[in-house]
Scaffold this motif. Sequence first.
Motif, short mmCIF file in Angstrom:
data_model
loop_
_atom_site.label_atom_id
_atom_site.label_comp_id
_atom_site.label_asym_id
_atom_site.label_seq_id
_atom_site.Cartn_x
_atom_site.Cartn_y
_atom_site.Cartn_z
N LYS A 3 0.83 -1.20 0.00
CA LYS A 3 0.00 0.00 0.00
C LYS A 3 0.87 1.26 0.00
O LYS A 3 0.54 2.24 -0.68
N SER A 4 1.97 1.23 0.75
CA SER A 4 2.85 2.40 0.81
C SER A 4 3.43 2.71 -0.56
O SER A 4 3.47 3.87 -0.99
N LEU A 5 3.89 1.67 -1.25
CA LEU A 5 4.48 1.88 -2.58
C LEU A 5 3.41 2.33 -3.58
O LEU A 5 3.67 3.17 -4.45
N LYS A 6 2.22 1.78 -3.48
CA LYS A 6 1.14 2.18 -4.39
C LYS A 6 0.82 3.66 -4.24
O LYS A 6 0.61 4.37 -5.24
N LYS A 7 0.79 4.16 -3.01
CA LYS A 7 0.52 5.58 -2.79
C LYS A 7 1.60 6.44 -3.44
O LYS A 7 1.32 7.49 -4.03
N ARG A 8 2.85 6.02 -3.33
CA ARG A 8 3.95 6.78 -3.95
C ARG A 8 3.82 6.77 -5.48
O ARG A 8 4.01 7.80 -6.13
N LEU A 9 3.48 5.62 -6.03
CA LEU A 9 3.37 5.51 -7.48
C LEU A 9 2.16 6.27 -8.03
O LEU A 9 2.24 6.88 -9.09
N ASP A 10 1.07 6.23 -7.30
CA ASP A 10 -0.10 7.00 -7.73
C ASP A 10 0.21 8.49 -7.72
O ASP A 10 -0.23 9.23 -8.61
N LYS A 11 0.99 8.92 -6.74
CA LYS A 11 1.41 10.33 -6.70
C LYS A 11 2.33 10.64 -7.87
O LYS A 11 2.27 11.73 -8.47
N ALA A 12 3.19 9.69 -8.23
CA ALA A 12 4.09 9.88 -9.38
C ALA A 12 3.30 9.99 -10.67
O ALA A 12 3.62 10.83 -11.53
N VAL A 13 2.27 9.16 -10.84
CA VAL A 13 1.42 9.25 -12.02
C VAL A 13 0.75 10.61 -12.09
O VAL A 13 0.70 11.26 -13.14
N GLU A 14 0.23 11.04 -10.96
CA GLU A 14 -0.43 12.36 -10.89
C GLU A 14 0.56 13.48 -11.24
O GLU A 14 0.21 14.42 -11.96
N TYR A 15 1.81 13.34 -10.77
CA TYR A 15 2.80 14.39 -11.02
C TYR A 15 3.17 14.47 -12.50
O TYR A 15 3.21 15.57 -13.07
N VAL A 16 3.45 13.33 -13.13
CA VAL A 16 3.86 13.38 -14.54
C VAL A 16 2.71 13.75 -15.47
O VAL A 16 2.94 14.25 -16.58
N ASP A 17 1.48 13.50 -15.04
CA ASP A 17 0.34 13.96 -15.84
C ASP A 17 0.36 15.49 -15.93
O ASP A 17 0.01 16.06 -16.98
N LYS A 18 0.76 16.14 -14.85
CA LYS A 18 0.81 17.60 -14.82
C LYS A 18 2.15 18.15 -15.33
O LYS A 18 2.23 19.31 -15.75
N ASN A 19 3.19 17.31 -15.27
CA ASN A 19 4.54 17.74 -15.67
C ASN A 19 5.14 16.69 -16.61
O ASN A 19 6.04 15.93 -16.20
N PRO A 20 4.68 16.64 -17.85
CA PRO A 20 5.09 15.55 -18.76
C PRO A 20 6.56 15.58 -19.15
O PRO A 20 7.06 14.59 -19.69
N GLY A 21 7.26 16.67 -18.89
CA GLY A 21 8.67 16.73 -19.25
C GLY A 21 9.61 16.20 -18.18
O GLY A 21 10.82 16.12 -18.38
N THR A 22 9.07 15.81 -17.03
CA THR A 22 9.90 15.33 -15.92
C THR A 22 10.27 13.87 -16.10
O THR A 22 9.45 13.05 -16.51
N ILE A 23 11.52 13.55 -15.77
CA ILE A 23 12.00 12.16 -15.78
C ILE A 23 11.89 11.60 -14.37
O ILE A 23 12.32 12.24 -13.40
N LEU A 24 11.33 10.40 -14.25
CA LEU A 24 11.22 9.74 -12.95
C LEU A 24 12.36 8.75 -12.77
O LEU A 24 12.60 7.91 -13.65
N VAL A 25 13.08 8.86 -11.68
CA VAL A 25 14.14 7.92 -11.33
C VAL A 25 13.56 6.95 -10.30
O VAL A 25 13.30 7.33 -9.16
#
Length: 274
Positions: A112-134
């Motif tokens: 659940k902890s990792l899912k919350k982080r990944l859902d936040k990452a999806v939300e972030y790149v939707d708003k910032n498509p030029g960002t690279i995720l490490v």
Amino acid sequence: MIWILWLTAVLCVVYYIIIAVYSGLATSFSLIWLFIAALCMILTGGWEAYIRHKDKVPLWVPVSVVTMCCTGILVFAVVEILVFTGVAAGDTSNLDYVIVLGAKVKETGITKSLKKRLDKAVEYVDKNPGTILVLSGARGEDEPVAEAEAMRDYLVYNGVREEQLILETRSHSTVENIAYSRVAIEEDQAKKKARRLNSPGIVVPGAFEEVPDKPIRVGVLTSDFHVFRAQQIAKKWGIPDIYGISCGSDPVLFIHFCVRECAAILKDKLVGNM
């Protein structure tokens, strides 16, 4: 005083049972709750003995015990205040890179902890498509795949472009997450610079002047209780202007995570990681 200590002991035992049943953490740091319960019971017995034999007990004994307990509570309170300063972030839009810290992967899938982080990452790149995720996290001994690989699969399934992802699969701790992610970012920057040099395009002499590379902006995305420590470690390990991006954490385990994070911060500070 006595009833407060007894109540604290009972609540700690109950909470230990809850988190053990809820998440199977009975063999990990959750044993701290049984330790606190035992400590409260010892303090209760000591207080009752002091009341019965007050004339025989030197004054420095109860004073020392009370001082140590108050110091411990004060240190915990200060650390927790610092922990939640990391949640209040400034403008984190359009970062060049965001380091997404891994969490445990089970045979049945991501936690659940990792899912919350990944859902936040999806939300972030939707708003910032030029960002690279490490995506940072190795494979633990009891994990079916590397955390970074599980994170990639989840993000790609949820619409994130694979070329927008960098996998870092060597780290087993927050310190290693940051250190190896920094290396991955530097390697990616070197590749991009080499491509620019190899493809200069058509240049008109005198039509431009060379400018230094723009400083890259790096963020770290993790659970709310973990942002402060991740930022401080990043500053220590060569990313001075690190932006914190927090996501929610499990409400049942929240208090447990806060106590564990306090211990982790004190340890990292003591050994020089932050």
